[in-house]
Design a protein around this motif. Structure first.
Motif, PDB file in Angstrom:
ATOM      1  N   VAL A 172      -8.064   0.211  -5.874  1.00 43.75           N
ATOM      2  CA  VAL A 172      -9.193  -0.695  -5.695  1.00 43.75           C
ATOM      3  C   VAL A 172      -8.785  -1.879  -4.815  1.00 43.75           C
ATOM      4  CG1 VAL A 172     -10.374  -0.097  -7.837  1.00 43.75           C
ATOM      5  CG2 VAL A 172      -8.713  -1.951  -7.841  1.00 43.75           C
ATOM      6  N   THR A 173      -7.490  -2.051  -4.655  1.00 46.60           N
ATOM      7  CA  THR A 173      -7.014  -3.121  -3.774  1.00 46.60           C
ATOM      8  C   THR A 173      -6.705  -2.511  -2.404  1.00 46.60           C
ATOM      9  OG1 THR A 173      -4.796  -2.719  -4.654  1.00 46.60           O
ATOM     10  CG2 THR A 173      -6.034  -4.523  -5.626  1.00 46.60           C
ATOM     11  N   PHE A 177       0.464  -4.273  -6.895  1.00 42.78           N
ATOM     12  CA  PHE A 177       1.303  -4.152  -5.707  1.00 42.78           C
ATOM     13  C   PHE A 177       1.460  -5.488  -4.972  1.00 42.78           C
ATOM     14  CE2 PHE A 177       0.381   0.491  -5.796  1.00 42.78           C
ATOM     15  CZ  PHE A 177       1.691   0.930  -5.692  1.00 42.78           C
ATOM     16  N   GLU A 212      14.957   5.456 -15.167  1.00 42.77           N
ATOM     17  CA  GLU A 212      13.560   5.895 -15.174  1.00 42.77           C
ATOM     18  C   GLU A 212      13.471   7.190 -15.970  1.00 42.77           C
ATOM     19  OE1 GLU A 212      10.323   5.177 -14.303  1.00 42.77           O
ATOM     20  OE2 GLU A 212       9.982   7.176 -15.128  1.00 42.77           O
TER      21      GLU A 212
END
Ligand SMILES: Cc1cc2nc3c(=O)[nH]c(=O)nc-3n(C[C@H](O)[C@H](O)[C@H](O)COP(=O)(O)OP(=O)(O)OC[C@H]3O[C@@H](n4cnc5c(N)ncnc54)[C@H](O)[C@@H]3O)c2cc1C
Length: 440
Positions: free
Chosen positions: A55-56, A390, A36
């Motif tokens: 938003v989820t 996700f 990473e």
């Protein structure tokens, strides 16, 4: 202990996709490392605004071995909570993660496997998983360079909040999820906001007593595979529906914002004679967004009837504002800032493998490329709607782990020697050649 120079698998990227991949590789006892270039959670920490919320709903955060376990499953985590969720995830299983290591070049080796040049030296791998996310370089139209120097410009990924911007009117360009939420953020802070409205669809937050995401989940929308659609490309590259998780979750109704003083325009078409020009498609774009939202409600109604579900009824949306017809223009001299919410380009120039199509998109089936041992994870619609999010990355990572375990490719050689030189530039005119990736 010195880092090994060879691994069975190297995973590039330590976001939710790279970590999910690592979780399954750890479960199977497959030797690997996750590289990473920044820190876990970087994208969420550094490239989202202060009032950002998912938003989820939180219950959709179901990374392998670490589903959301907080007290608000139906809520929407803010930016810092998402970062914390990812940091805790990494701590929960201790992946073989090396932060601060960027892969600057990767290519297949003649004897099989892959050679990687990184900011921490060279290493080799039998197999390679690219989990570098879908949102690489900010996409800003060329004519932005012609705006007067009195106008500040920034991309949505650099926007933090209203106080970051000089006083004065702001033009927000684009109505994907970022554009709508940033325009609203500025509007709620009392700023004068112009919004260039594109063709993005919208979705209502709730309908018939539940969050629409919960209905769609139950109705199987998130399980439908990309190859079940007639035009996979159209699905894969379409912009997501706008809605917000702010204040516990609600609709974004651009007509209501217009009634409240936000200035809506059609799609921004360019800069001519020193003025910003907008297409006369505002009415059409608003109608289209509403039609999509109402169509989703129709589908929910149908599902409710078909399954005899006892769900409260509710009145349908009635457009409360209509735009004037015709094109419009704006003198940029009246603006302090333009916020470009115009998406991103993918940039895989560091990866030298013959797997990209003419647009720079990796060709793959469920993340498996035609090149032995090379995989992608975390692409939007890699397999299903949830793939780039996700909710679906665990399923995709589990699938890839199975493929990786079965791989019978050659072992990479320990020593890598290749002709020095910069990666090929496969994107001669990237700005408009490569289609933008919509923000999900
Ligand atoms: C504005 C916005 C809002 C979103 N909202 C939601 C939402 O509400 N719900 C949802 O489920 N999803 C949402 N998403 C989509 C998705 O969850 C995020 O994009 C998420 O960050 C994707 O995770 P990832 O691990 O695939 O990629 P990333 O998070 O982008 O992680 C990739 C990692 O790879 C690293 N990297 C890149 N290149 C290299 C290299 N060469 N060497 C080493 N490391 C490298 C990067 O530093 C980065 O940390 C949203 C996305 C955006 C942009």
């Amino acid at each position: 202990m010195p880092e090994s120079l060879h691994h069975q698998v190297v995973v590039v990227g330590g976001g939710q996709a790279g970590l999910s991949m690592s979780w399954y590789l750890c479960e199977r006892g497959i030797d690997h490392t996750v590289l990473e270039r920044h820190r876990v959670g970087y994208e969420w920490r550094e490239r989202r605004w202060d009032t950002f919320c998912l938003v989820t709903p939180n219950w959709q955060c179901r990374l392998p071995g670490f589903p959301y376990a907080g007290t608000d499953p139906d809520g929407f985590m803010g930016r810092d909570e998402v970062v914390s969720y990812l940091e805790r995830y990494a701590r929960s299983f201790g992946p073989p993660l090396r932060e601060g290591v960027e892969v600057t070049r990767a290519r297949p080796l003649p004897a099989g496997g892959f050679g990687l040049a990184t900011t921490a030296g060279r290493l080799t791998a039998d197999q390679l998983v690219i989990a570098t996310g879908p949102y690489h370089s900010p996409a800003v139209p060329r004519f932005a360079a012609g705006l007067p120097s009195t106008v500040d410009q920034l991309h949505s990924s650099a926007y933090r909040g209203p106080r970051q911007l000089r006083d004065g009117a702001v033009l927000v360009v684009g109505t994907g999820q970022s554009g709508c939420q940033i325009a609203e953020d500025l509007h709620l802070a009392g700023r004068e906001v112009h919004l260039a409205v594109g063709g993005a669809p919208r979705v209502s937050r709730r309908y018939r007593g539940r969050d629409v995401v919960a209905w769609l989940d139950e109705m199987g929308y998130y399980d439908k595979a990309i190859d079940e659609f007639d035009d996979a490309d159209a699905v894969r590259f379409r912009v997501n529906h706008y809605v917000t998780g702010r204040d516990g979750g609600r609709d974004i109704d651009l007509r209501a914002l217009a009634r409240d003083g936000m200035r809506l325009h059609g799609r921004l078409t360019g800069l001519g004679d020193g003025r910003l020009t907008f297409a006369g498609d505002l009415r059409h774009n608003l109608d289209h967004a509403d039609a999509v939202a109402e169509g989703i409600k129709d589908a929910i109604d149908g599902y409710v009837v078909a399954h005899g579900i006892d769900a409260p009824t509710e009145p349908r949306y009635v457009p409360g504002w209509q735009p004037p017809d015709g094109d419009s223009e704006l003198d940029p001299a009246g603006l302090s800032t333009v916020v470009w919410c115009t998406g991103f380009y993918r940039d895989h120039r560091w990866l030298e493998a013959p797997v990209f199509d003419g647009r720079g998109y990796p060709t793959h089936v469920r993340g498996v490329t035609a090149f032995p041992g090379l995989y992608f994870l975390g692409l939007p619609w890699q397999h299903t709607w949830g793939s780039g999010r996700f909710s679906g990355v665990a399923r995709d990572a589990a699938y890839l782990a199975g493929r990786i375990a079965r791989h019978d490719g050659h072992r990479a050689v320990e020593e890598v020697r290749w002709i020095a030189g910069s990666p090929r530039d496969t994107y001669p005119d990237r700005e408009w050649f490569v289609p933008r990736t919509a923000v999900s």
